[in-house]
Design an enzyme around this catalytic site. Structure first.
Site, PDB file in Angstrom:
ATOM      1  N   GLU A   1       5.799  -2.956  -2.416  1.00 38.57           N
ATOM      2  CA  GLU A   1       5.933  -4.375  -2.754  1.00 38.57           C
ATOM      3  C   GLU A   1       7.016  -4.635  -3.798  1.00 38.57           C
ATOM      4  O   GLU A   1       7.649  -5.686  -3.802  1.00 38.57           O
ATOM      5  CB  GLU A   1       4.601  -4.945  -3.235  1.00 38.57           C
ATOM      6  CG  GLU A   1       3.552  -5.121  -2.132  1.00 38.57           C
ATOM      7  CD  GLU A   1       2.704  -3.879  -1.925  1.00 38.57           C
ATOM      8  OE1 GLU A   1       3.041  -2.811  -2.482  1.00 38.57           O
ATOM      9  OE2 GLU A   1       1.696  -3.982  -1.192  1.00 38.57           O
TER      10      GLU A   1
ATOM     11  N   MET B   1      21.776   7.708 -19.387  1.00 39.70           N
ATOM     12  CA  MET B   1      21.813   6.751 -20.492  1.00 39.70           C
ATOM     13  C   MET B   1      20.859   7.182 -21.603  1.00 39.70           C
ATOM     14  O   MET B   1      21.135   7.006 -22.789  1.00 39.70           O
ATOM     15  CB  MET B   1      21.457   5.351 -19.982  1.00 39.70           C
ATOM     16  CG  MET B   1      21.723   4.249 -20.972  1.00 39.70           C
ATOM     17  SD  MET B   1      23.423   4.264 -21.591  1.00 39.70           S
ATOM     18  CE  MET B   1      24.171   3.000 -20.568  1.00 39.70           C
TER      19      MET B   1
ATOM     20  N   PHE C   1     -13.495  -6.760  -4.187  1.00 41.48           N
ATOM     21  CA  PHE C   1     -12.534  -5.743  -3.757  1.00 41.48           C
ATOM     22  C   PHE C   1     -11.120  -6.322  -3.754  1.00 41.48           C
ATOM     23  O   PHE C   1     -10.878  -7.389  -3.199  1.00 41.48           O
ATOM     24  CB  PHE C   1     -12.897  -5.239  -2.357  1.00 41.48           C
ATOM     25  CG  PHE C   1     -11.926  -4.225  -1.828  1.00 41.48           C
ATOM     26  CD1 PHE C   1     -11.742  -3.008  -2.470  1.00 41.48           C
ATOM     27  CD2 PHE C   1     -11.167  -4.506  -0.696  1.00 41.48           C
ATOM     28  CE1 PHE C   1     -10.831  -2.074  -1.999  1.00 41.48           C
ATOM     29  CE2 PHE C   1     -10.250  -3.570  -0.208  1.00 41.48           C
ATOM     30  CZ  PHE C   1     -10.085  -2.362  -0.865  1.00 41.48           C
ATOM     31  N   GLN C   2     -10.210  -5.638  -4.406  1.00 41.47           N
ATOM     32  CA  GLN C   2      -8.802  -6.042  -4.511  1.00 41.47           C
ATOM     33  C   GLN C   2      -8.624  -7.417  -5.153  1.00 41.47           C
ATOM     34  O   GLN C   2      -7.652  -8.123  -4.873  1.00 41.47           O
ATOM     35  CB  GLN C   2      -8.103  -5.968  -3.145  1.00 41.47           C
ATOM     36  CG  GLN C   2      -8.056  -4.521  -2.651  1.00 41.47           C
ATOM     37  CD  GLN C   2      -7.094  -4.290  -1.515  1.00 41.47           C
ATOM     38  OE1 GLN C   2      -6.890  -5.167  -0.680  1.00 41.47           O
ATOM     39  NE2 GLN C   2      -6.512  -3.104  -1.465  1.00 41.47           N
TER      40      GLN C   2
ATOM     41  N   LYS D   1      -8.023 -16.229   0.579  1.00 42.47           N
ATOM     42  CA  LYS D   1      -8.111 -16.010   2.017  1.00 42.47           C
ATOM     43  C   LYS D   1      -8.813 -17.161   2.744  1.00 42.47           C
ATOM     44  O   LYS D   1      -8.411 -17.536   3.843  1.00 42.47           O
ATOM     45  CB  LYS D   1      -8.855 -14.693   2.270  1.00 42.47           C
ATOM     46  CG  LYS D   1      -8.682 -14.158   3.675  1.00 42.47           C
ATOM     47  CD  LYS D   1      -9.255 -12.749   3.787  1.00 42.47           C
ATOM     48  CE  LYS D   1      -9.075 -12.196   5.188  1.00 42.47           C
ATOM     49  NZ  LYS D   1      -9.630 -10.834   5.310  1.00 42.47           N
TER      50      LYS D   1
END
Ligand SMILES: Cc1ncc(C[n+]2csc(CCOP(=O)(O)OP(=O)(O)O)c2C)c(N)n1
Ligand SMILES: [Mg+2]
Lengths: 164, 567
Positions: B51, B478, B113-114, B163
């Site tokens: 993502e 760096m 959940f999630q 949802k």
């Protein structure tokens, strides 16, 4: 210097956390904060007391204005205004002190609003300095609990903080 | 038309003119993925491999086109994986709308959940965010999201859609109008201030234009170029502003700041009037604020009032869109009788040319190892300096900024504000989607590329012929450079052990791998990489560079702009 910043914001869940989150993320301090709905149910009024240099206060106001949920911001301290805070203070009140508290309450134009055989609860309204002064003259050992609303303020005269 | 929330989203995006959406499916966005299957006609979904990459790809698309990037991720880990990308876009004011799925409203707050508080997590890194609780508000909310993302000072906006809202039905009409009473971006700079600014510019003896990413975001390159040429003043650009004024123009002094050129930093330091345009006096630019430009009066043009007098107190603030303000400045300039101080300006240019003559970007070209600077110059040559260059973060980023000069805006795509390693490859994918026929390069290091290397797979799936230029120095260069300078060469955890064979890795992903180790063959090898032979192929070019090379000039943290370390 102390500033009282007053704002109208969308009466939505999350709006308050955007304001408080801004202060914590940018390291500005909040001495007091109060918020409640207004007569227009889509808006709530938030007042906060902060302090900083002129430049910091200017940045605070700009950043508040940048928040989408904040509709209008005003630094009340910039003009003539009235500030008030409400305090409820519960004290141990026995013996001579019961009379003494009544006298003090009179002098400070406070009210005793709840009484038991051993305690008084005193209600007092004023600017923050006055509330501080009252606390200072009490014997701290006798103070059982204090609750302060945080400062709120309003402009003097005909000027208002409102949607134009 | 009656449809579900998921369908509403798809139809809205199409009606809004969105071409691409980068995303990754999951439980809380299944209705949306189903609607993509059934309802999408013009909307193209790109399946990334992580993502974070979806967000960077949308970001690269946005930076290279000026259009908002659009992202779709699931709840919980989908949203948290997107966070780095959102923060990257936020720090650089990139227009973006990120759609996140959320657990059904009835489960919010129950540690479902999630479930994650996406609005809470993203609050400090977005311009604004929304949780849509009612499907009837969905289309309006989406319209607001696009409006906020793309107007004023742009930025990412997150829309969190539970949802059940995706499944609920409502009547969809594309909202033509949008009204946000608290949000009125400034559309015009103050004319009085603009006049005063022009007067101050013309009376300057040692003026400097200091320009940043705001010029590019505000599509004001043309106006900036006109104004700068009319004034005849020197101009320097921030890391974010490169390309807004042609680097090849003699008035351009190059980049300023920590790794800026000697002439850009000294001209800034010794100036008497700074004309700051769409730049925000970032600490990487100003160095030590107490030592910053002691003699300068400052004019500052910016769309965001909060950027003005934030770090440096400004004498003439002008809040407004850069394009409009510059246009008006040009008009005022054309009509004024006030003359420039030509004699003073001639002296000023003479001084600047002396600084320029130090040739601060020179480097040792005698050794047998490939110098990263030379590699960037060779890439410039192979591409005629006309590629889109997306960069990761590190020394290679600075070499690209210094040795691949840009003449056009929106060609240089890099994470300047957040400095996100892993940005480069997905950003280059987004650029390639936006400009299928252009050369899209990712300049990276062996450290950064491994932060989103999985996207090689996405590039294969969508036939994105990105050219990856990996300046492989075997170090988190760096970090190594700072350890060399400031930590007595204790190279703690900056050596990159156990590197993969990038050529084989690229091949196993179905791409072309090329290794360049010899300075003598570098140019011809690169010419081939950028030739028609590989026009349709992704090529991973692993260039083994001098491990000890450092980025110069450098202003150490805490120093002033006039306290540069040259080579
Ligand atoms: C996500 C992330 N983690 C850590 C850093 C700190 N950091 C900045 S540059 C750098 C080294 C990058 O190494 P490499 O990609 O090999 O580039 P080089 O400097 O060697 O060119 C690191 C670790 C960062 N910018 N981003
Ligand atoms: Mg490296």
């Amino acid at each position: 210097m102390k500033h009282i910043i007053s704002m109208l914001m969308e009466n939505e869940s999350g709006a308050l956390s955007r304001v408080s989150g801004l202060f914590s993320a940018r390291g500005y301090n909040i001495h007091a904060l109060t918020v409640a709905p207004t007569e227009d149910e889509t808006l709530s009024r938030l007042t906060l007391v902060t302090s900083g240099t002129e430049q910091e206060i200017e940045q605070i106001v700009k950043h508040l204005n940048r928040l989408i949920d904040v509709v209008k911001v005003l630094d009340l301290t910039e003009g003539a205004h009235i500030e008030r805070e409400l305090m409820l203070i519960k004290v141990a009140a026995t013996g001579d002190m019961r009379e003494e508290y009544k006298r003090l309450a009179d002098i400070f134009r406070a009210d005793i609003i709840d009484v038991t055989s051993t305690t008084y609860t005193i209600q007092m309204v004023g600017d923050s300095n006055k509330l501080d002064a009252f606390i200072n003259i009490l014997d701290s050992g006798l103070i059982l609990e204090t609750v302060r609303s945080g400062t709120m303020g309003i402009l003097r005269g005909e000027k208002c903080l409102q949607l134009s | 038309m009656e449809m579900t929330g998921a369908q509403t989203l798809v139809h809205f995006l199409q009606d809004e003119g969105v071409e691409h959406i980068w995303g990754y499916p999951g439980g809380a966005v299944l209705p949306i993925y189903d609607a993509l299957d059934t309802d999408a006609t013009t909307l193209n979904h790109i399946l990334v491999r992580h993502e974070q990459a979806a967000v960077h790809a949308a970001d690269g698309y946005a930076r290279s086109t000026g259009k908002p990037g659009v992202v779709l991720v699931t709840s919980g880990p989908g949203a948290t994986n997107a966070v780095t990308g959102i923060a990257t876009a936020y720090m650089d004011s990139i227009p973006m709308v990120c759609i996140t799925g959320q657990v059904p409203t009835g489960l919010i707050g129950l540690d479902a959940f999630q479930e994650i508080d996406t609005v809470g997590i993203t609050r400090p890194i977005v311009k604004h965010n929304f949780l849509v609780k009612d499907v009837n508000d969905l289309a309006d909310t989406l319209k607001k999201a696009f409006y906020l993302a793309t107007t004023g000072r742009p930025g990412p906006v997150v829309v969190d859609i539970p949802k059940d809202v995706q499944n609920a039905k409502s009547n969809y009409v594309y909202p033509q109008e949008v009204d946000i009473r608290s949000y009125l971006p400034v559309t015009k700079g103050h004319s009085g201030q603009i006049k005063k600014a022009v007067e101050m510019m013309l009376s300057a003896k040692r003026p400097i234009l200091y320009t940043g990413g705001g010029v590019i975001l505000g599509d004001a390159s043309e106006e900036l170029t006109t104004l700068t040429r009319k004034l005849g003043f020197p101009i320097n650009q921030t890391l974010m502003g490169l390309g807004a004024f042609p680097a090849s123009d003699p008035q351009a002094l190059g980049m300023l700041g920590m790794h800026g050129t000697y002439e850009a930093n000294l001209a800034m330091h010794h100036s008497d009037v700074i004309i700051a345009i769409g730049a925000r006096f970032d600490d990487r630019v100003t160095g030590n604020l107490e030592k910053f430009c002691p003699d300068a009066k400052i004019i500052h043009v910016d769309i965001d009032p909060a950027s003005i007098s934030k770090n440096v107190i400004v004498d003439i603030p002008i809040v407004g869109p850069v394009k409009q303000v510059l246009t008006e400045m040009i008009q005022v300039l054309d009509n004024t009788k006030q003359e420039k101080d030509e004699a003073a300006l001639a002296d000023w240019w003479k001084q600047i040319e002396e600084w320029r003559a130090t040739n601060c970007l020179r480097y040792d070209t005698t050794g047998s190892k490939i110098k990263p600077q030379a590699a960037m110059q060779a890439v410039w040559k192979s591409t005629n300096g006309d590629a889109y260059v997306s960069s990761d973060v590190g020394q290679h980023q600075m070499y690209a900024a210094q040795y691949y000069p840009f003449d056009k805006p929106r060609r240089w795509i890099n994470s300047g504000g957040l400095g996100t390693m892993g940005f480069g490859l997905p950003a280059a994918m987004g650029v390639q989607m936006a400009h299928p026929d252009a050369t899209s390069i990712c300049v990276t290091g062996e450290g950064s590329i491994q932060m989103n290397i999985q996207e090689l797979s996405t590039c294969l799936q969508y036939g994105l012929p990105v050219k990856i230029i990996c300046l492989n120095n075997g170090f988190l260069g760096m970090v190594r450079q700072w350890q060399e300078f400031f930590y007595e060469r204790r190279y703690s955890m900056s050596y990159m052990e156990s590197l993969p064979d990038f050529v084989k890795l690229a091949e196993s992903y179905g791409h072309v791998g090329v290794r360049i180790e010899d300075p003598k063959t570098m140019q011809t090898q690169l010419d081939e990489v950028f030739s028609d032979k590989y026009k349709d192929r992704l090529v991973f070019v692993d260039i083994l560079t001098d491990q000890q090379e450092n980025v110069y000039p450098m202003i150490p943290a805490g120093a002033g702009l006039n306290e540069m370390i040259l080579v």
